[in-house]
Design a protein around this motif. Sequence first.
Motif, PDB file in Angstrom:
ATOM      1  N   SER A 138      26.984  65.890  51.228  1.00  0.00           N
ATOM      2  CA  SER A 138      25.990  66.614  52.035  1.00  0.00           C
ATOM      3  C   SER A 138      26.553  66.929  53.418  1.00  0.00           C
ATOM      4  N   ARG A 139      27.244  65.950  54.010  1.00  0.00           N
ATOM      5  CA  ARG A 139      27.833  66.180  55.341  1.00  0.00           C
ATOM      6  C   ARG A 139      28.915  67.273  55.259  1.00  0.00           C
ATOM      7  N   LYS A 175      19.244  62.075  58.002  1.00  0.00           N
ATOM      8  CA  LYS A 175      19.055  61.113  59.094  1.00  0.00           C
ATOM      9  C   LYS A 175      20.398  60.648  59.654  1.00  0.00           C
ATOM     10  N   GLU A 176      21.312  60.270  58.770  1.00  0.00           N
ATOM     11  CA  GLU A 176      22.592  59.705  59.224  1.00  0.00           C
ATOM     12  C   GLU A 176      23.427  60.707  60.004  1.00  0.00           C
ATOM     13  N   LEU A 219      26.450  61.329  49.719  1.00  0.00           N
ATOM     14  CA  LEU A 219      26.250  61.336  51.181  1.00  0.00           C
ATOM     15  C   LEU A 219      27.346  62.136  51.872  1.00  0.00           C
ATOM     16  N   PHE A 251      27.569  57.424  45.327  1.00  0.00           N
ATOM     17  CA  PHE A 251      27.330  57.463  46.766  1.00  0.00           C
ATOM     18  C   PHE A 251      28.109  58.575  47.469  1.00  0.00           C
ATOM     19  N   LEU A 273      22.400  65.929  45.482  1.00  0.00           N
ATOM     20  CA  LEU A 273      22.475  64.458  45.416  1.00  0.00           C
ATOM     21  C   LEU A 273      22.303  63.912  44.001  1.00  0.00           C
ATOM     22  N   ASN A 293      19.056  66.013  50.859  1.00  0.00           N
ATOM     23  CA  ASN A 293      19.403  64.580  50.892  1.00  0.00           C
ATOM     24  C   ASN A 293      18.893  63.968  52.203  1.00  0.00           C
ATOM     25  N   VAL A 294      17.823  63.207  52.094  1.00  0.00           N
ATOM     26  CA  VAL A 294      17.113  62.741  53.296  1.00  0.00           C
ATOM     27  C   VAL A 294      17.955  61.737  54.094  1.00  0.00           C
ATOM     28  N   LEU A 295      18.648  60.854  53.383  1.00  0.00           N
ATOM     29  CA  LEU A 295      19.467  59.875  54.118  1.00  0.00           C
ATOM     30  C   LEU A 295      20.604  60.584  54.865  1.00  0.00           C
ATOM     31  N   ALA A 296      21.204  61.573  54.224  1.00  0.00           N
ATOM     32  CA  ALA A 296      22.269  62.337  54.914  1.00  0.00           C
ATOM     33  C   ALA A 296      21.687  63.053  56.124  1.00  0.00           C
ATOM     34  N   ASN A 305      22.345  63.890  61.048  1.00  0.00           N
ATOM     35  CA  ASN A 305      21.595  64.894  61.802  1.00  0.00           C
ATOM     36  C   ASN A 305      21.729  66.291  61.181  1.00  0.00           C
TER      37      ASN A 305
END
Length: 468
Positions: free
Chosen positions: A169-170, A187-188, A166, A163, A157, A182-185, A190
């Motif tokens: 990471s996916r 959560k968003e 994100l 941006f 990240l 990447n913590v937001l990835a 899974n």
Amino acid sequence: MNLNSALYTDLYQLAMGQSYFLKDKHEISATFDYFFRKNPFEGGYVLFCGLEEVLDSLEKISFSEDDIHYLEAQGFDSNYTNYLKTFKFTGHIQSMSEGEIVFPFSPILTVSGSIIECQIIETFILNSLNFQSLIATKASRIRYIAGRDKSLAEFGLRRAQGFAGLQASRSAYIGGFDYTSNVLAGKEFNIPVSGTMAHAFIQSYDDELTAFRDFAETRPVNCVLLVDTYDTLKKGVPNAIIVAKEMEARGEKLLGIRLDSGDLAYLSNAARKQLDQAGLDYVKIAASNQLDEHVIRSLKEQYAQIDIYGVGTNLVVGKANGALDGVYKLCSFNNTPRIKISENLKKMNFPGKKQVYRYMNQDGQYIADAITLDHLDTPKTMAHPFETHKRMPIEYASVKALLHDVMIDGKRVHTKKTTLELVKIAEENLSKLPVEHKRFANPHVYKVGLSPELEQLRDQLKKEKLDS
Ligand SMILES: Nc1ncnc2c1ncn2[C@@H]1O[C@H](COP(=O)(O)OP(=O)(O)OP(=O)(O)O)[C@@H](O)[C@H]1O
Ligand SMILES: O=P(O)(O)OC[C@H]1O[C@H](OP(=O)(O)OP(=O)(O)O)[C@H](O)[C@@H]1O
Ligand SMILES: O=C(O)c1cccnc1
């Protein structure tokens, strides 16, 4: 900022849209193909990624009142901006599955609808699919060389392109990584998250041992200690061993140590020896520092004792490529096949609405793909797309059509897949790609050919254009 704004496009799309509108051509039907011409990383394939994001956004894409004011300020005609106020994507999309293995020149996704809608969404589709497919492909190469028994953590990240971190990471997860930092990835999408510690934490203490102790006490689960701040073998690993033993006494277990500089092969072997001699054979060794598939291959050749590879920059920026060259080309207008002429056959597009068939042998391994006109049956022979004298019969045990309806009248018609489902799909598809297409040096070129009818149509349209 609203990324479902239809302004997330190039100005020329809106300028062409205005012209179609003012000349009353905007409702005429069109079909565009998304495809790429060259595999990235000098590899033998691309792992297709990003479809779910495209469908999610196309269901919501619109111009806000603010967007319309902005366009008016750019000098767009008020009749046109009035039309854009109710703009929605109402077209039809056929696509290969996300997680499919794809090859140069095959249409991977086709968009049909009014020319104005197809045109305005072009840039977003390319922006989304090119990047995510690039990163998923890179990740799959790293997984291929690391082997299934190693853990792969994505650490990119901080060095990703804004941006896009994100999406990266996916895509890395779909391509075969196990974790992201990447913590937001996480959560968003899974995605399992994982993390170690930074040099700053250790530097903030007067001594490394106290830093390790405090960290292990406050977060004992999945604790990984970074051992290279001062001297990996003389200080870092011995201090980690002391803390691991203290954890054992509390009924806890140190998960691992991380190496982040120096000769990772040498250091991992030496650290493994120290850990094993201390009875800590369960403590894993993680390594990071500008890793990619080539460095990991070299480390494996040197019998490095690394259990977890942390990979950041080279993965999330798609080094050494940086971009997949995917394009979006008009192949049908007003229900008539269209072609673009070029001296270079490779720069011409394949006209008409098409289907792609994938042929497999009795073990389910992929043999070849044939591109055909969409109303025709499975071809039994195919022509080389550019070397027109080359053609081949196709011998196969089974065949499947790759393009499926995913959106009709602007509404998704396929069930949204979870990220984990896509991971499994990609893994299974990659297992069906013969190994000769996966090797890094001179991978065998996967055969993608044209059905006789498509070849004939291309040659006929080319002749008509050149004669006219
Ligand atoms: N045994 C090895 N074989 C192949 N490549 C390696 C090996 N060990 C490390 N590398 C890779 O070599 C590159 C540079 O490492 P190098 O040792 O030159 O710098 P460094 O360890 O980052 O130095 P610094 O102490 O300044 O951080 C990195 O990409 C690293 O992953
Ligand atoms: O090399 P990459 O593949 O991009 O992997 C990520 C890198 O980012 C961190 O370094 P950084 O110097 O940013 O922070 P640190 O102080 O925690 O080492 C980490 O230690 C890795 O070296
Ligand atoms: O958790 C880590 O070790 C990490 C996270 C981001 C970047 N580098 C390392």
